[in-house]
Enzyme design. Structure first.
Site, PDB file in Angstrom:
ATOM      1  N   GLN A  79       0.813  -1.215   0.000  1.00  0.00           N
ATOM      2  CA  GLN A  79       0.000   0.000   0.000  1.00  0.00           C
ATOM      3  C   GLN A  79       0.852   1.272   0.000  1.00  0.00           C
ATOM      4  O   GLN A  79       2.032   1.243   0.352  1.00  0.00           O
ATOM      5  CB  GLN A  79      -0.908   0.020   1.229  1.00  0.00           C
ATOM      6  CG  GLN A  79      -2.075  -0.941   1.153  1.00  0.00           C
ATOM      7  CD  GLN A  79      -3.026  -0.745   2.312  1.00  0.00           C
ATOM      8  OE1 GLN A  79      -3.059  -1.532   3.235  1.00  0.00           O
ATOM      9  NE2 GLN A  79      -3.803   0.324   2.268  1.00  0.00           N
ATOM     10  N   HIS A  80       0.220   2.379  -0.373  1.00  0.00           N
ATOM     11  CA  HIS A  80       0.691   3.748  -0.172  1.00  0.00           C
ATOM     12  C   HIS A  80       1.844   4.193  -1.069  1.00  0.00           C
ATOM     13  O   HIS A  80       2.141   5.379  -1.126  1.00  0.00           O
ATOM     14  CB  HIS A  80       1.119   3.988   1.281  1.00  0.00           C
ATOM     15  CG  HIS A  80       0.208   3.452   2.321  1.00  0.00           C
ATOM     16  ND1 HIS A  80      -1.155   3.642   2.289  1.00  0.00           N
ATOM     17  CD2 HIS A  80       0.465   2.705   3.441  1.00  0.00           C
ATOM     18  CE1 HIS A  80      -1.699   3.059   3.349  1.00  0.00           C
ATOM     19  NE2 HIS A  80      -0.748   2.481   4.046  1.00  0.00           N
ATOM     20  N   ASP A 240      -2.063  -4.798  -0.286  1.00  0.00           N
ATOM     21  CA  ASP A 240      -1.748  -6.120   0.247  1.00  0.00           C
ATOM     22  C   ASP A 240      -2.615  -6.486   1.445  1.00  0.00           C
ATOM     23  O   ASP A 240      -2.984  -7.655   1.615  1.00  0.00           O
ATOM     24  CB  ASP A 240      -0.263  -6.234   0.601  1.00  0.00           C
ATOM     25  CG  ASP A 240       0.252  -5.095   1.467  1.00  0.00           C
ATOM     26  OD1 ASP A 240      -0.530  -4.201   1.844  1.00  0.00           O
ATOM     27  OD2 ASP A 240       1.458  -5.101   1.768  1.00  0.00           O
TER      28      ASP A 240
END
Length: 494
Positions: A79-80, A240
């Site tokens: 992520q991110h 994820d």
């Protein structure tokens, strides 16, 4: 044979699994390690070239015959991370990752311009934290203005893989909600936050699609490059943790998934928005249509890896030594902020070993304390869940920690909940595969994701761990001591 494929792009590796959905088994899998650019200022980056190579290597390792059977593909990604591309799809800079803590100044700027933490939470359902995507975009603008001027596509890691497979530029709600550009309650982009970063940002963000929809179809170029069928659907995919929720069956109220990998995460499905950012519980959307409140720590197995290296131990050796120490490690505590920390929000945090005396200083206690600290860090998230009315039934444990009988028992005792482990590993990749199956079946009619997970996600009963009353009592005290120490040292790193 009928199969779907799941791709998991993690921090340390990329993995691809081929899942036979009639026999309900993974028939083949392949992986490729990922490098990491790490700097003393908190920089943690990767490159699109490494992601491209990962796809080539993983699909190259899979048999041609099995690849021909793939009917749909689903992608899970860390992520991110911020993947900045120009109008031709060329990278403008490295990919700043979820564990990059070099953007603390950008977080402070956005928060101040928005009117403070409460206004940010009102706009997003989350605080503005260095791990999220928004401050990374502002960092590019501040530090690489020439690159920012050419910025056309803003992608997350899993979106980049979707784009490589299909050529389509879209994003789904789950991973979008981890960007800190997105109103998780209203399920839309936040113009207020976007405009603080740049007035043109809203126009550059991708189209949002629902979790059961296809991001696109495998292009002729991707089919040729990876040896996969052209024209098959690539599902929306997700972060994820969102895909880990699918791969563990955490798609209905009451179940929690705890992932013990490089980072530690604790998350649960909710059919309504739930968030407590002040206590580390982020208000994310799920990649199945609901919400996925989530706590994330940046140091989970990181702590045991450093302690293992300190004593020059193999993994099983560390477990064996730690097992000789009692619950609570006789008062020895490891504060595991080796990479800074996100929960609590201490990007400049430092690790320490404390509580040592002439009587309790031993390898056994230090090794066990390292394992315990990883779970203590997530205990606060469980308390936050309960305060918000979430009634946990059990925890589905995944990640490297799930392979250790000792860690499973520590988790059961610290959290005071039954621990269950999915029978098939690679939860995020399997989640991608099951979401791909959901997408495939949804094309011919309505399909229920909870029912699909009930059919395909099985548990390994040999790895069950249930709380032991005496251990629970010991850990309640040890956790209180741990939290007191964290509260004491935190002001040093702010």
């Amino acid at each position: 044979m009928k199969t779907v494929a799941g791709i998991d792009l993690g921090t340390q590796s990329m993995k691809v699994v081929i899942y036979d959905y009639e026999k309900k088994e993974i028939i083949e899998k392949a992986s490729c390690p990922m490098d990491l650019i790490s700097e003393a200022d908190g920089t943690r980056e990767q490159t699109t070239e490494w992601f491209d190579k990962g796809l080539e290597v993983c699909f190259g390792k899979l048999s041609a015959e099995n690849k021909k059977t793939i009917e749909a593909i689903g992608v899970s990604g860390q992520q991110h991370g911020f993947v900045p591309l120009d109008k031709d799809g060329k990278p403008l800079y490295n990919i700043k990752l979820w564990c990059d803590t070099s953007t603390a100044e950008e977080c402070a700027y956005i928060t101040k311009k928005a009117g403070g933490d409460k206004k940010v939470v009102a706009a997003l359902g989350n605080l503005m934290l260095p791990g999220f995507t928004a401050p990374k975009i502002l960092w590019l603008k501040n530090h690489k203005p020439d690159a920012f001027a050419k910025l056309t596509y803003i992608m997350l890691p899993h979106d980049y893989l979707n784009w490589k497979l299909t050529g389509e530029y879209v994003m789904e709600y789950g991973d979008s909600s981890g960007t800190a550009l997105f109103d998780s309650k209203k399920r839309c982009w936040s113009k207020k936050i976007c405009d603080i970063i740049d007035s043109s940002l809203m126009s550059k963000l991708p189209k949002l699609i629902e979790a059961h929809e296809a991001a696109g179809k495998v292009s002729a170029e991707a089919a040729k490059a990876y040896g996969i069928p052209e024209g098959i659907p690539v599902s929306a995919g997700g972060g994820d943790n969102m895909m880990g929720a699918v791969g563990t069956g955490t798609v209905a109220d009451g179940f929690l998934t705890m992932s013990m990998g490089t980072s530690g995460t604790l998350y649960g499905y909710s059919d309504k928005p739930i968030a407590d950012p002040a206590n580390g519980l982020s208000g994310f959307c799920s990649s199945t249509g609901g919400w996925l409140p989530l706590l994330c720590t940046m140091n989970c197995t990181v702590s045991t890896e450093f302690i293992r290296g300190l004593f020059n131990l193999e993994v099983k050796e560390l477990d064996g030594i730690a097992a000789k120490a009692p619950c609570g490690s006789e008062g020895v505590l490891v504060i595991p902020f080796f990479n800074g920390e996100r929960t609590p929000n201490l990007p400049n945090g430092r690790a320490s070993i404390t509580g040592m005396t002439s009587a309790n200083t031993s390898r056994e206690n230090i090794c066990r304390a390292a394992m315990e600290s990883s779970v203590f860090a997530m205990r606060g998230g469980l308390d936050a869940f309960r305060k918000l009315g979430f009634q946990p039934k059990e925890i589905r444990l995944i990640g490297g920690g799930s392979k250790s009988p000792l860690w499973r028992q520590i988790a059961a005792d610290v959290m005071n909940l039954p621990i269950r482990v999915p029978a098939l590993d690679e939860a995020a990749a399997l989640g991608g595969a099951v979401q791909a199956l959901w997408c495939l079946k949804s094309q011919s009619g309505k399909c229920d994701i909870a029912q699909l997970c009930a059919e395909h996600i099985k548990l390994d009963e040999s790895k069950n761990a249930d709380p032991i009353a005496a251990n629970v009592a010991a850990y309640d005290k040890a956790y209180a001591d741990y939290q007191k120490m964290v509260d004491t040292v935190s002001p040093l790193y702010k």
